[in-house]
Design a protein around this motif. Structure first.
Motif, short mmCIF file in Angstrom:
data_model
loop_
_atom_site.label_atom_id
_atom_site.label_comp_id
_atom_site.label_asym_id
_atom_site.label_seq_id
_atom_site.Cartn_x
_atom_site.Cartn_y
_atom_site.Cartn_z
N THR A 700 0.83 -1.20 0.00
CA THR A 700 0.00 0.00 0.00
C THR A 700 0.86 1.25 0.00
N ALA A 701 1.89 1.25 0.83
CA ALA A 701 2.78 2.41 0.91
C ALA A 701 3.57 2.59 -0.39
N LEU A 702 4.03 1.48 -0.97
CA LEU A 702 4.77 1.57 -2.23
C LEU A 702 3.87 2.09 -3.34
N LEU A 703 2.63 1.62 -3.38
CA LEU A 703 1.71 2.08 -4.41
C LEU A 703 1.42 3.57 -4.25
N ALA A 704 1.21 4.01 -3.01
CA ALA A 704 0.93 5.42 -2.77
C ALA A 704 2.10 6.30 -3.18
N ALA A 705 3.31 5.77 -3.05
CA ALA A 705 4.51 6.53 -3.41
C ALA A 705 4.89 6.35 -4.87
N GLY A 706 4.12 5.54 -5.62
CA GLY A 706 4.43 5.33 -7.02
C GLY A 706 5.69 4.54 -7.27
N ARG A 707 6.01 3.61 -6.36
CA ARG A 707 7.25 2.85 -6.48
C ARG A 707 6.97 1.48 -7.10
N PRO A 708 7.83 1.04 -8.03
CA PRO A 708 7.58 -0.22 -8.73
C PRO A 708 7.75 -1.43 -7.82
N HIS A 709 6.77 -2.32 -7.87
CA HIS A 709 6.87 -3.55 -7.10
C HIS A 709 5.84 -4.54 -7.62
N GLU A 710 6.04 -5.79 -7.32
CA GLU A 710 5.07 -6.82 -7.62
C GLU A 710 4.88 -7.67 -6.38
N VAL A 711 3.67 -8.17 -6.19
CA VAL A 711 3.32 -8.93 -4.98
C VAL A 711 2.95 -10.35 -5.38
N LEU A 712 3.53 -11.31 -4.70
CA LEU A 712 3.25 -12.72 -4.95
C LEU A 712 2.60 -13.30 -3.69
N PRO A 713 1.25 -13.36 -3.65
CA PRO A 713 0.57 -13.95 -2.48
C PRO A 713 0.54 -15.47 -2.61
N LEU A 714 0.82 -16.15 -1.50
CA LEU A 714 0.88 -17.61 -1.50
C LEU A 714 -0.31 -18.14 -0.70
#
Length: 748
Positions: A700-714
Motif C-alpha cells: 500500500t505504501a509503495l503504491l501510494a509513493a508510485g514505487r515499482p513492485h510486484e506482490v506474490l501472495p501464497l
C-alpha cells in the motif's frame, strides 16, 4: 529415472533433511539408541527406529524399525489436530509421522501421537514395527485429540494434553497398575492394547485457559515447546496454566476460500498484554499445590528443569528481559527461592540445555562474562574467551558436554564452525577438550557412556552420524538423504575491518577472466539466524542462484549469533542502522577480491532477511538495484512482544524507535531514498508468525509513493513453504524477477 531440477529436488527433499536421522534418545546402559528417520530422502513420513549396541562389542550393531505410522494407522492418512499443527509451525517442522517422541528414564518406553491418537512403543521388543497385533506398538484408548504425550520416568504412566486439559493414562505395561491413583479406573472407556486408566489432572477453568501447553511466545521465541514436567519419582507433575484472555485476537482469513471462516489466533503484539502463565504441582494422588513467584516482576516462564539432583528449577524473566531469576521450588508449599539473579543493561539471552542442576545439585548456566559467553557452575566460570558457548548438551558426573564456536581469544578464526567440547568439572577451570575433530558444524547427544555425534562439513553433502564409546566410533547411524544434484562451493572469509563472517559463491566453472558478475546478496542478517556455516548443504540454494550467473554473497553482520555477546547486542535499538551497513560493508570488501559488477546488485531474504532486503532497496538504492522481499516484518509494531521488545524496547515507551526502524509508518514510507528500485514482495496468506498484513502495508505504501513492485501472495502457505510445487516455483520466479530487474541473461 525421472530427472528433477535442483529446485524441485530441494523442495521434494525438504532441503535434503528427509532421510536424516534425528531426535536421539540413548539408554542409560548405553546399549540402545532410539531415533526417528524417514525411509528415503523424499518420503515425509518419519518412523521410529532403535539401534541396538550389544555389550562388549561381541556382535555388530543392529538397526530395527519400531513404529511405522502407515502400519500403526492401518493405512489411513494422518490428520493433525489444530494444537499439533501450531506446535509444528512453531518448531518449523515440515515432515509427517513420528516427528517427535518422548521416553521414560530407562529408554524402554516411547510415547508419541499420530492423528491425535496416543501410542506407546516398547523399545526393547524385537517384534514388529507397528500395525495390528504388532508387539512393539500399542494404542491407548484416551480422549483426544492428543498432543505432546510424555511417559513418567518409571514408565508406568503417560501424561498428555487434550482439549486444554492435562491428562494422565496408565501405560499398560507389565509394571503399570491401571487403577492406581484413580477413582473408578479409566474414564475414557475402551481397552486398546492393554487398557488405559485415564483421568484429567488439570482441566480448564475458562474458555481462554489451557493446561500443559506452551504459549505462543514461549514456543516461538524462548525455545520452550512444552508445558508440563514429570517429577523424578513419577508421583507428580509441574503443569503450566496459560490464560490467553488478556491477549488481543487477530483473524487470518483464506481469500482463496471465501466460504471458510477466518481462523482466530491470540497474538501478543509488541506493547500489548501477554498471556498469563502460572505453574501448579499436581500429584497423582489428586493433590494440587500452586507455585508462587513474583509474576508481576518476572512474567515470562522461560525454562523448567526437574531432575533427581534437587527440587524443580525455574528460569523466569522480566518483560524487558534485562533481569532474570533462577528459582528453586519447594514442592510441599509451592514457595520459590532465588538461587541466582542476573541482570544486563541490554538484554539476557536464553540458551538450550540450561539451566540445569549437576548430579551434586549445583546450578549450571551459560552467561555473558567479561565479554565472553561462558559456562558457569555455581560461582565458578569454567570456560573463557577462547570459546563462545552455544548450548549445554549434557551434564555428567565430572564434566559437561557443550556446543561452542571459537571465541574472541581463539588461536585462529573458525569461520562458520560449531564444535562439541567436553568441559572438565572440578574446583578450578581446566582446558576444554574438543570431541568433534573435522572442520564443520557438529552437535551431539550423550548418555550411558555413549555419544551420538552428528557432523556436517563443507566437503560432503549431508551430515554423518557416529556413535562413540569412550571417544571411539562403535557404529554409524545411516542417513537415507538424497545427494544434491549440484555441489556447493562456498568460499568462507571475514569481510572488511569488522571481520564480518561471509560466504561467497560463484558460478560453477567460473574462472578469472570470465568478466564481472552481477551480485546477489543473500542474507538473513539478524538475531537467531546464522547463515554462514562451514557445511555443504546450507549453501545449496545460494550456489544454485550463483549457477544462474550471479556472484552470491552471504554475510552474517552484527546481530547474528556465533561471534560474541557484543556482536549480537550491537543492534539494540537500531536494526536499520547496523544490519544494513554491514551488508554494504561486506559487499564492498568482497568486491576487492572478486570482479563484481556493482552496477547490478540485488538482495533477497526471508523473514528478517526479507525486512533487510526491503530496507536495502528503500534506503540504499545507490547500492542495491532490486530486492526480493520474502515474508518481511515491515511494521515492527505488528510483531510479537518477546522478540521485538528485547531488541527495540516497548513501543509504548519508545514509539520513535519503532518508527525509525520500520519500512512503513503511519504516513507511508519513511526515510525512503531515490531512485525507486523494483521489489518482488512474497508472503504466505496463512502465516501466523509474520502476518501478511506486513506485506500488504508495504505494498500500500509503495503504491501510494508510485514505487515499482510486484506482490506474490501464497494461498494456504504459512511462514514455512513446505509445499513442493510452491517451494520449487518460488526459486524459479525469483530468478526471473532478478534477471528482469537487473537486465541479465541466463548463464550458458
Amino acid at each position: 529415472m525421472t530427472y528433477l531440477s535442483f529446485p524441485r529436488q530441494h523442495a521434494r527433499t525438504q532441503r535434503f533433511t528427509l532421510g536424516v536421522p534425528r531426535a536421539f534418545a540413548i539408554a542409560p546402559g548405553g546399549d540402545r539408541v532410539a531415533f526417528v528417520r524417514s525411509r528415503s530422502g523424499t518420503e515425509r513420513e518419519q518412523l521410529l527406529w532403535v539401534l541396538d549396541l550389544p555389550a562388549g562389542g561381541a556382535q555388530d550393531p543392529v538397526e530395527r524399525l519400531v513404529a511405522d505410522p502407515a502400519a500403526v494407522l492401518g493405512g489411513a492418512g494422518e490428520e493433525l489436530p489444530a494444537a499439533e499443527r501450531a506446535r509444528r509451525e512453531r518448531s518449523r517442522e515440515g515432515s509427517a509421522g513420528v516427528v517427535a517422541f518422548a521416553v521414560d528414564r530407562a529408554v524402554e518406553l516411547a510415547a508419541f501421537a499420530l492423528s491425535g491418537r496416543l501410542f506407546v512403543a516398547d523399545l526393547t521388543a524385537a517384534g514388529g514395527a507397528g500395525g495390528e497385533g504388532a508387539p512393539a506398538v500399542r494404542e491407548l484408548a484416551v480422549p483426544g485429540p492428543v498432543v505432546d504425550p510424555r511417559p513418567s520416568p518409571d514408565g508406568r504412566w503417560v501424561a498428555y494434553t487434550a482439549g486444554g486439559a492435562l491428562r494422565v493414562a496408565a501405560s499398560g505395561g507389565a509394571d503399570s497398575d491401571a487403577g492406581a491413583g484413580t477413582e473408578g479406573g479409566a474414564d475414557a472407556g475402551g481397552d486398546a492394547g492393554g487398557g488405559a486408566a485415564d483421568r484429567a489432572l488439570a482441566e480448564p477453568d475458562g474458555p481462554s485457559v489451557t493446561w500443559g501447553l506452551a504459549e505462543f511466545v514461549a514456543a516461538e521465541e524462548m525455545g520452550r515447546s512444552r508445558g508440563f514436567w514429570w517429577s523424578p519419582d513419577s508421583s507428580a507433575l509441574l503443569v503450566a496454566r496459560v490464560d490467553e484472555a488478556p491477549v488481543q485476537h487477530w483473524w487470518i482469513s483464506q481469500p482463496a476460500h471465501p466460504d471458510r471462516a477466518p481462523v482466530e489466533v491470540a497474538y501478543p503484539q509488541a506493547g500489548t498484554p501477554n498471556a498469563e502463565v502460572a505453574l501448579a504441582l499436581f500429584g497423582l494422588d489428586g493433590s494440587r499445590t500452586d507455585v508462587v513467584w513474583d509474576r508481576d516482576r518476572y512474567p515470562y516462564l522461560a525454562s523448567v528443569h526437574w531432575s533427581p539432583a534437587g527440587p524443580p528449577l525455574l528460569l523466569v524473566q522480566a518483560r524487558d528481559q534485562r533481569s532474570q531469576a533462577y528459582l528453586s521450588v519447594d514442592t510441599a508449599s509451592g514457595a520459590t527461592k532465588a538461587l541466582a539473579v542476573e541482570e544486563d543493561p541490554t538484554w539476557l539471552d536464553l540458551f538450550p540445555g540450561v539451566p540445569v542442576l549437576t548430579p551434586a545439585g549445583e546450578l549450571v548456566t551459560i552467561t555473558d562474562a567479561s565479554g565472553a559467553r561462558a559456562l558457569k557452575v555455581g560461582e565458578l566460570t569454567l570456560t573463557g574467551p577462547e570459546l563462545h558457548l552455544r548450548a549445554l548438551l549434557d551434564t555428567g558426573d565430572g564434566d559437561f558436554l557443550v556446543s561452542a564456536s571459537a571465541g574472541q581469544a581463539a588461536a585462529a578464526p573458525e569461520i562458520g564452525e560449531i564444535h562439541v567440547y567436553r568441559v572438565p568439572g572440578g574446583s578450578a577451570p581446566a582446558a576444554p577438550v574438543r570431541v568433534s575433530a573435522e572442520p564443520g558444524v557438529h552437535t551431539a547427544v550423550r548418555s550411558g557412556g555413549l555419544t551420538v555425534l552428528t557432523s556436517a562439513t563443507p566437503e560432503r553433502p549431508g551430515p554423518v552420524t557416529r556413535v562413540l564409546r569412550d571417544g571411539a566410533e562403535v557404529a554409524r547411524i545411516a542417513s537415507h538423504a538424497e545427494t544434491p544434484s549440484l555441489t556447493a562451493r562456498p568460499r568462507l572469509l571475514e569481510a572488511g575491518p569488522a571481520r564480518i563472517p561471509t560466504a561467497v559463491l560463484l558460478p560453477t566453472g567460473w574462472q578469472e577472466g570470465d568478466g564481472r558478475l552481477p551480485v546477489l546478496m543473500d542474507p538473513y542478517g539478524g538475531p537467531h539466524g546464522q547463515r554462514v556455516h562451514a557445511a555443504h548443504n546450507p549453501h545449496l540454494v545460494s550456489q544454485w542462484f550463483a549457477d544462474q550467473g550471479f556472484a552470491v554473497i552471504v554475510a552474517d553482520g552484527r546481530g547474528t549469533p556465533g561471534r560474541s555477546p557484543q556482536w549480537e547486542k550491537s543492534i539494540a535499538g537500531d536494526f536499520a542502522g547496523v544490519s544494513l551497513p554491514d551488508q554494504v560493508a561486506a559487499l564492498h570488501a568482497v568486491a576487492e577480491l572478486y570482479p563484481l559488477d556493482l552496477g547490478r546488485v540485488a538482495i533477497r531474504g526471508w523473514s528478517y532477511g526479507g525486512y533487510l532486503a526491503g530496507l536495502a532497496a528503500l534506503r540504499r538504492p545507490d547500492v542495491f538495484h532490486a530486492a526480493v522481499v520474502g515474508a518481511p516484518v515491515t511494521d515492527l509494531r505488528l510483531y510479537d512482544t518477546h522478540y521485538m521488545e528485547r531488541y527495540l524496547g516497548d513501543p509504548r515507551e519508545q514509539p520513535e524507535v519503532y518508527e525509525a526502524n520500520s519500512l512503513v509508518g503511519d504516513h507511508g514510507l519513511v526515510q525512503a531514498a531515490e531512485p525507486a528500485r523494483p521489489m518482488m514482495v512474497i508472503h504466505g496468506l496463512a502465516d501466523d508468525n509474520v502476518l501478511v498484513a506486513h506485506s500488504l502495508r508495504l505494498s500500500t505504501a509503495l503504491l501510494a509513493a508510485g514505487r515499482p513492485h510486484e506482490v506474490l501472495p501464497l494461498s494456504g502457505v504459512t511462514h514455512m513453504t513446505p509445499q513442493e510445487q510452491v517451494a520449487e516455483n518460488l526459486l524459479l520466479l525469483q530468478v526471473d524477477f532478478l534477471r528482469r530487474a537487473l537486465g541479465t541473461r541466463p548463464r550458458r
